[in-house]
Design a protein around this motif. Sequence first.
Motif, PDB file in Angstrom:
ATOM      1  N   ARG A   1       0.604 -35.609  19.435  1.00 54.81           N
ATOM      2  CA  ARG A   1       0.824 -34.627  18.362  1.00 54.81           C
ATOM      3  C   ARG A   1      -0.100 -34.902  17.182  1.00 54.81           C
ATOM      4  NH1 ARG A   1       6.917 -34.552  17.366  1.00 54.81           N
ATOM      5  NH2 ARG A   1       6.972 -33.411  19.324  1.00 54.81           N
TER       6      ARG A   1
ATOM      7  N   VAL B   1       0.015 -20.731  21.829  1.00 58.10           N
ATOM      8  CA  VAL B   1       1.331 -21.214  22.268  1.00 58.10           C
ATOM      9  C   VAL B   1       1.195 -22.594  22.911  1.00 58.10           C
ATOM     10  CG1 VAL B   1       3.322 -20.798  23.755  1.00 58.10           C
ATOM     11  CG2 VAL B   1       2.284 -18.886  22.546  1.00 58.10           C
ATOM     12  N   HIS B   2       0.176 -22.769  23.753  1.00 59.10           N
ATOM     13  CA  HIS B   2      -0.012 -24.075  24.396  1.00 59.10           C
ATOM     14  C   HIS B   2      -0.286 -25.159  23.359  1.00 59.10           C
ATOM     15  CE1 HIS B   2      -1.004 -22.349  28.626  1.00 59.10           C
ATOM     16  NE2 HIS B   2       0.282 -22.414  28.388  1.00 59.10           N
TER      17      HIS B   2
ATOM     18  N   VAL C   1      -2.040 -17.171  24.314  1.00 60.89           N
ATOM     19  CA  VAL C   1      -1.666 -18.265  25.218  1.00 60.89           C
ATOM     20  C   VAL C   1      -2.195 -19.601  24.681  1.00 60.89           C
ATOM     21  CG1 VAL C   1      -2.022 -19.200  27.537  1.00 60.89           C
ATOM     22  CG2 VAL C   1      -1.437 -16.792  27.252  1.00 60.89           C
TER      23      VAL C   1
ATOM     24  N   ALA D   1       0.646 -25.064  20.150  1.00 57.83           N
ATOM     25  CA  ALA D   1       1.845 -25.245  19.320  1.00 57.83           C
ATOM     26  C   ALA D   1       2.903 -26.081  20.038  1.00 57.83           C
ATOM     27  CB  ALA D   1       2.423 -23.888  18.921  1.00 57.83           C
ATOM     28  N   ARG D   2       3.046 -25.889  21.344  1.00 54.12           N
ATOM     29  CA  ARG D   2       4.055 -26.635  22.102  1.00 54.12           C
ATOM     30  C   ARG D   2       3.903 -28.133  21.894  1.00 54.12           C
ATOM     31  NH1 ARG D   2       3.748 -26.880  27.541  1.00 54.12           N
ATOM     32  NH2 ARG D   2       5.883 -27.621  27.666  1.00 54.12           N
TER      33      ARG D   2
ATOM     34  N   VAL E   1       7.670 -22.724  11.204  1.00 53.66           N
ATOM     35  CA  VAL E   1       7.838 -21.495  11.984  1.00 53.66           C
ATOM     36  C   VAL E   1       7.117 -20.322  11.296  1.00 53.66           C
ATOM     37  CG1 VAL E   1       9.511 -19.781  12.777  1.00 53.66           C
ATOM     38  CG2 VAL E   1       9.972 -22.203  13.105  1.00 53.66           C
TER      39      VAL E   1
ATOM     40  N   PHE F   1       3.188 -28.954  17.523  1.00 55.13           N
ATOM     41  CA  PHE F   1       4.283 -28.697  16.584  1.00 55.13           C
ATOM     42  C   PHE F   1       5.660 -28.753  17.246  1.00 55.13           C
ATOM     43  CE2 PHE F   1       0.747 -25.754  15.208  1.00 55.13           C
ATOM     44  CZ  PHE F   1       0.253 -26.601  14.225  1.00 55.13           C
ATOM     45  N   GLY F   2       5.684 -28.571  18.549  1.00 55.33           N
ATOM     46  CA  GLY F   2       6.979 -28.437  19.215  1.00 55.33           C
ATOM     47  C   GLY F   2       7.339 -29.647  20.038  1.00 55.33           C
ATOM     48  N   ALA F   3       8.576 -29.635  20.524  1.00 57.82           N
ATOM     49  CA  ALA F   3       9.035 -30.684  21.423  1.00 57.82           C
ATOM     50  C   ALA F   3       8.695 -30.246  22.837  1.00 57.82           C
ATOM     51  CB  ALA F   3      10.540 -30.881  21.265  1.00 57.82           C
TER      52      ALA F   3
ATOM     53  N   LEU G   1       3.580 -20.473  12.284  1.00 60.73           N
ATOM     54  CA  LEU G   1       3.374 -20.053  13.675  1.00 60.73           C
ATOM     55  C   LEU G   1       3.459 -18.539  13.807  1.00 60.73           C
ATOM     56  CD1 LEU G   1       5.316 -22.649  15.803  1.00 60.73           C
ATOM     57  CD2 LEU G   1       2.873 -22.438  15.427  1.00 60.73           C
TER      58      LEU G   1
END
Lengths: 237, 237
Positions: free
Chosen positions: A139, A87-88, A84, A90-91, A39, A94-96, A42
């Motif tokens: 990922r 964020v796209h 944007v 990272a989703r 985090v 790195f993210g679920a 990010l």
Amino acid sequence: MDDLSTPNLNNAENTAIDPAAPEASVLEMNPHDLATQLVGKLCHDFISPAGAIISGLDLLEDPSAQDMRQEALNLISASAKKMVTLVHFARVAFGAASTSEAFSGAQLEKILGDMFTTMRAELDFAIPSDMLFQKPAARALLNLGLLAGNSLPTGGKATLTAMAGDDGLTLTADAAGPRARLKAEAIEGLKGLPLGDGLNGQWIQPHWLWSTVHEAGGTLDFTAETDHLVLTVKLPG
Amino acid sequence: MDDLSTPNLNNAENTAIDPAAPEASVLEMNPHDLATQLVGKLCHDFISPAGAIISGLDLLEDPSAQDMRQEALNLISASAKKMVTLVHFARVAFGAASTSEAFSGAQLEKILGDMFTTMRAELDFAIPSDMLFQKPAARALLNLGLLAGNSLPTGGKATLTAMAGDDGLTLTADAAGPRARLKAEAIEGLKGLPLGDGLNGQWIQPHWLWSTVHEAGGTLDFTAETDHLVLTVKLPG
């Protein structure tokens, strides 16, 4: 990103890493720390375009800078697009990203291609657009691509390939260009080792790639030669 | 955020949670999943203002909407401020804010107060501005405050206190207002339990608070009565 103080890895090096059977020295990171480090990275990435948008708005509202209106709007626009894009990326990286269980080559090329517009290197996404990637593979591929792009600070070409076989999926990233290199922190991260003296921001993303591969029961290797890096990820089928 | 399908917890409930001695059913989350869930939540939070900025720019460039220029600029400005607020909050509440080892009450009030401008509830930060919080305590306090604010979907007052004693630090969040409640997912998260049927986005932040307290060797309790919640965190000295 462009800290040139770390020497190039210009001696040939071939390192096989088996994340499933880590060395004793491999980092046992607690869940909390892995999350906070990720985090932190990010937030570091996001604050720059967010701040640039605020600066652009300040300029837009400054009566003495009316000749700068177009520049201000351009800055706001470029920064919002970068936000944007981040964020796209990272989703999925790195993210679920809970809305999709699988991603096509075309989807991943779009996400990664947008990220490459913020970097100097060129992306050669040599993967069929209709090839499907489950979440861990998607990922790993995005993180491989980002690492390859970041390893080319003065430009070059990052080529990504994917091959599905009986024994699983092989992903490769080939980074070719002047000064292509992995920093010491990145190598520690890729090997699943704790961060030494270097910068956390250089370590966490390669470590996240290691963690992703480790989690999926795969292996991660890399070779570093002068102006040329090859990273290979094998994931079980 | 405002899913009203979960019933209010309007029966008095008093639950003591000792994160240091979890029940057998407490979630053993792997590091990778905790990080991806947290990043997923952040991306969800960030994408909305980022998208709004893009929409504002589109409106600004639309020749047929020149009478909407000021509205477009206001939207861009409000969204950019929200983005910066979210990033500043996330750095300390979820990330490894590596530049500071301790935070003053005044710093934390600013970060949390900015977040409350995006919510309906009012913040009463009843903590001395010169009181110092180490990183885990700062993280717990921000997460307590956010949870208290989110538990007041139609408004009310969230009061935060902190008391340092011989046996450590006690943080409390008192949320008073109509429909004050913790959703079922939030209660699972606060107890260190896995997510049941509900929404991950409602579960991860309370779970992160639990994880933060657990990591620091502290305890977490809450009481839920009609229109009134009290959350208490005790951290060792």
